[in-house]
Write a protein that holds these residues in place. Structure first.
Motif, PDB file in Angstrom:
ATOM      1  N   GLY A  84      -7.376  28.156 -12.910  1.00 15.00           N
ATOM      2  CA  GLY A  84      -7.667  27.196 -13.957  1.00 15.00           C
ATOM      3  C   GLY A  84      -7.966  27.887 -15.267  1.00 15.00           C
ATOM      4  O   GLY A  84      -8.083  29.108 -15.338  1.00 15.00           O
ATOM      5  N   GLU A  85      -8.065  27.075 -16.316  1.00 15.54           N
ATOM      6  CA  GLU A  85      -8.397  27.581 -17.634  1.00 15.54           C
ATOM      7  C   GLU A  85      -9.589  26.815 -18.172  1.00 15.54           C
ATOM      8  O   GLU A  85      -9.771  25.628 -17.872  1.00 15.54           O
TER       9      GLU A  85
ATOM     10  N   GLY B 116     -23.419  34.946 -25.761  1.00 18.81           N
ATOM     11  CA  GLY B 116     -23.161  33.510 -25.847  1.00 18.81           C
ATOM     12  C   GLY B 116     -21.869  33.121 -26.546  1.00 18.81           C
ATOM     13  O   GLY B 116     -21.565  31.921 -26.674  1.00 18.81           O
ATOM     14  N   GLU B 117     -21.067  34.086 -27.020  1.00 21.29           N
ATOM     15  CA  GLU B 117     -19.797  33.749 -27.675  1.00 21.29           C
ATOM     16  C   GLU B 117     -18.818  33.208 -26.635  1.00 21.29           C
ATOM     17  O   GLU B 117     -18.703  33.737 -25.515  1.00 21.29           O
ATOM     18  N   ARG B 118     -18.087  32.161 -27.019  1.00 21.66           N
ATOM     19  CA  ARG B 118     -17.132  31.554 -26.098  1.00 21.66           C
ATOM     20  C   ARG B 118     -15.761  32.205 -26.220  1.00 21.66           C
ATOM     21  O   ARG B 118     -15.362  32.683 -27.272  1.00 21.66           O
ATOM     22  N   PHE B 119     -15.044  32.200 -25.106  1.00 17.59           N
ATOM     23  CA  PHE B 119     -13.631  32.583 -25.118  1.00 17.59           C
ATOM     24  C   PHE B 119     -12.912  31.693 -24.116  1.00 17.59           C
ATOM     25  O   PHE B 119     -13.519  31.149 -23.197  1.00 17.59           O
ATOM     26  N   TRP B 120     -11.623  31.558 -24.321  1.00 22.38           N
ATOM     27  CA  TRP B 120     -10.812  30.720 -23.426  1.00 22.38           C
ATOM     28  C   TRP B 120     -10.200  31.617 -22.359  1.00 22.38           C
ATOM     29  O   TRP B 120      -9.410  32.509 -22.662  1.00 22.38           O
TER      30      TRP B 120
ATOM     31  N   ASP C  83      -8.212  36.823 -21.073  1.00 25.65           N
ATOM     32  CA  ASP C  83      -8.666  36.204 -22.325  1.00 25.65           C
ATOM     33  C   ASP C  83      -7.454  35.615 -23.058  1.00 25.65           C
ATOM     34  O   ASP C  83      -6.607  36.343 -23.573  1.00 25.65           O
ATOM     35  N   LEU C  84      -7.375  34.273 -23.114  1.00 25.88           N
ATOM     36  CA  LEU C  84      -6.273  33.581 -23.788  1.00 25.88           C
ATOM     37  C   LEU C  84      -6.768  32.835 -25.031  1.00 25.88           C
ATOM     38  O   LEU C  84      -6.155  31.840 -25.451  1.00 25.88           O
TER      39      LEU C  84
ATOM     40  N   MET D 124      -6.112  29.111 -29.476  1.00 23.97           N
ATOM     41  CA  MET D 124      -6.329  28.741 -30.871  1.00 23.97           C
ATOM     42  C   MET D 124      -5.003  28.422 -31.562  1.00 23.97           C
ATOM     43  O   MET D 124      -4.917  27.489 -32.362  1.00 23.97           O
ATOM     44  N   THR D 125      -3.981  29.208 -31.245  1.00 25.03           N
ATOM     45  CA  THR D 125      -2.660  28.955 -31.831  1.00 25.03           C
ATOM     46  C   THR D 125      -2.123  27.606 -31.386  1.00 25.03           C
ATOM     47  O   THR D 125      -1.618  26.815 -32.201  1.00 25.03           O
TER      48      THR D 125
END
Length: 648
Positions: A101-102, A110-114, A138-139, A144-145
């Motif tokens: 899953g994503e 605490g920084e978020r990443f997808w 890390d996508l 974001m694009t």
């Protein structure tokens, strides 16, 4: 011994296999440990982290010693942890063997990443869960694009759907409507559920559909990358609007056609405003041309009257001038008659007086009216007539007027010694076909639709006439139930006007020979004063006036002839009309001025605005006189000229 040897050999083999496997596992761990693009680590059955590779440190931000023994739930938000999301994912991996899953995950700080996450359950040979292997990528940048693209598409969709001034919609590859915006609804009148799935040819008038215009536009767009056109389009309620259309093909990354984007703008108001401006321009041109055309016959009349008054005892001279005056009055009457006819036709006050008559009588009447003009220009008129007695049921006077206007138009725009052909035939049992073809100036393609409009002269520049002859032709043809068309290869390639009239009456007999028409020109000898005007009557009467004033006069009928005579005679005075054939008065003045700098150059024209006077001055003229010039004004000018000559 042998059995013992076999047992020993088997034991040695198992030891070798175990060592090989352990070696491979160590090598695999070493490879995984240095991978930086992926976070790869193992978990206990309860989710505690057992190991940590370089990719995990880069992506998550934690060092190995910070994470070993920590719960993988630290990568989730407090809300997700409270909701049991981390444990739920492990349960899915246990149940299904793996979870993919994503979603948003948390780095150190605490920084978020997808992250794209795959968790695989690790089981013992007996099937018991021994732990988990987690691989995270890390996508964030891709996410974001894609989100930016999605937002851009959403903004574009909202923009397109809210545009009211343009109809913007999509077509499938076959031309069926696939989307519909507010502007399309406002301009074309269809609701979205009414038009989706309909072919876009529904917006075109029937003649355009029959000639395949919609499909031709799609083909052009696919071939050239775009198709642009203006023309009449149809609304839902059947009314027309003038639309500007742009069609662009939509191709995918492999070059396959996915459909078309179509943008339509309603330019009806602009077209009407342009039509009003064009009508105003034509009106102004007409009034200026009318003044010019009326001045032309007046120009020889005033000095002609003066000659008659001063020559009561010379019957031959008076008779010659009187004949000229009659021709000029007839020309003015013809102009006035045309104006009256156009007024009557446009107001619906003209009525046809039909009767059965031989077409030959109508043709003879038309030829009689046009013969002097053709002979003056030494043109060859060929008649190509069908055999048989062509009898018609029509207004013979109006039909003769139609025919003479066509022939007059051909003669006007055909050069000296040019060719005109009149063809008449029965195209069907009731249909009469009349064709007038010339090898003259021709008509540019862009003017071939407007040539029949009132006061339009086909963009051919200055010419005699008011631009109403062809309007009369079209009106009279339509009043007889027929129509007129024009064909021309363009400027300099001649023209052919064809009239079809359903006026034939069954009959037989008439045949007519082919008649060429021509006239010998009268070329006066060169004299001291050179006068040039393409109106022969004006030139001749002006020559007579100068002779009676004691001057020797040479008369020319075009600019080229004026230059030739001036070169041979070396004149003191040159009087030139400005709008002459071959070369105009401006160019003739420049050429004569180079040969004879001391000669007095006089422009004599029906045009007299400040701009006209400026142009004549720049061309080298000393004076600009406006037709008609009275004899007293001419005498005053000549007196001033002689005074200047004596003073020099």
């Amino acid at each position: 011994m042998n059995a013992l040897s076999d047992q020993t050999a088997s034991s040695d083999s198992q030891t070798d296999d175990s060592s090989w496997l352990e070696t491979r596992l160590v090598a695999f761990d070493e490879i995984v440990a240095v991978v930086e693009e992926y976070a790869i680590f193992t978990l206990t059955p309860s989710g505690e982290i057992l190991d940590w590779n370089a990719g995990a440190e880069r992506i998550m931000g934690y060092r190995s010693e910070e994470m070993i023994g920590q719960s993988s739930g630290c990568f989730f938000s407090e809300v997700e942890r409270a909701g049991g999301v981390p444990q739920g994912i492990l349960e899915i991996a246990i149940r299904d063997g793996s979870f993919t899953g994503e979603g948003w995950r948390l780095r150190k700080g605490g920084e978020r990443f997808w992250g794209h996450v795959t968790i695989t359950a690790l089981r013992s040979p007996e099937g018991e869960v021994q732990g988990f292997l987690q691989i995270t990528r890390d996508l964030t940048q891709r996410r974001m694009t894609m989100e930016a693209l999605r937002q851009s598409e959403e903004r574009f969709r909202l923009l397109v759907e809210s545009v009211r001034d343009y109809a913007i919609f999509m077509l499938d590859p076959e031309g069926h409507v696939m989307s519909w915006n507010i502007g399309a609804h406002r301009i074309k009148g269809y609701d979205q559920d009414e038009i989706i799935g309909q072919h876009f040819s529904i917006f075109y008038p029937q003649p355009a559909k029959e000639s395949g215009v919609p499909l031709k536009l799609l083909a052009q767009a696919l071939r050239e990358g775009r198709a642009e056109q203006e023309g009449w389009r149809m609304r839902k309620d059947g009314t027309r609007f003038w639309g500007h259309v742009l069609i662009t093909p939509l191709l995918d990354h492999s070059g396959e056609l996915r459909g078309y984007a179509k943008i339509t703008r309603d330019l009806t108001d602009r077209r009407q405003a342009e039509s009003l401006r064009e009508a105003g321009r034509r009106k102004d041109t007409f009034l200026a041309t009318l003044a010019h055309e009326l001045r032309n016959p007046l120009a020889p009349i005033l000095p002609g009257v003066d000659i008659i008054l001063r020559s009561p005892g010379d019957p031959e001279k008076v008779a010659g001038v009187a004949a000229m005056l009659k021709r000029q009055v007839d020309q003015m009457a013809h102009l006035i008659d045309d104006l009256v006819d156009i007024s009557r036709i446009t107001t619906g006050k003209i009525e046809l007086r039909k009767s059965q008559v031989a077409f030959s009588e109508v043709m003879e009447r038309a030829l009689e009216a046009i013969k002097p003009l053709i002979e003056r220009q030494e043109q060859v008129l060929t008649l190509n007539l069908a055999s048989g007695d062509l009898r018609i049921e029509a207004d013979p006077h109006r039909l003769a007027q139609l025919l003479s206007n066509l022939l007059s138009n051909a003669a006007k725009y055909t050069p000296t010694r040019g060719h005109i052909q009149l063809s008449v035939m029965a195209e069907s049992e009731e249909m009469l076909k009349i064709s007038v073809k010339d090898d003259g100036r021709g008509i540019p393609l862009e003017f071939q639709q407007s040539i029949f409009e009132l006061f339009d002269q086909g963009g051919t520049g200055p010419a005699e006439g008011l631009g109403i002859g062809l309007t009369l032709v079209r009106s009279l043809a339509e009043m007889h139930g027929g129509k007129v068309t024009v064909a021309s290869g363009g400027e300099g390639q001649g023209s052919e006007f064809t009239v079809r009239l359903p006026v034939l009456v069954p009959g037989e007999g008439l045949s007519s020979p082919v008649h060429p028409a021509s006239a010998d020109p009268n070329v006066p000898a060169a004299l001291r004063v050179v006068i040039a005007d393409d109106s022969r009557s004006a030139a001749d009467i002006m020559g007579m006036f100068f002779r009676m004033e004691g001057f020797e006069a040479a008369v020319a009928y075009d600019g080229d002839e004026a230059v030739t005579q001036a070169r041979a005679f070396q004149p003191d005075l040159v009087v030139l009309d400005l709008g002459m054939p071959k070369i105009d008065g401006f160019e003739a003045c420049k050429r004569i001025r180079k040969m004879f700098p001391q000669a007095v150059m006089v422009a004599l024209s029906g045009w007299g605005s400040r701009e006209d006077r400026r142009r004549s001055s720049e061309a080298g003229f000393d004076e600009h006189l406006v037709k008609p010039v009275s004899p007293d004004d001419l005498r005053a000018f000549l007196a001033s000229y002689f005074k200047k000559s004596r003073a020099g």
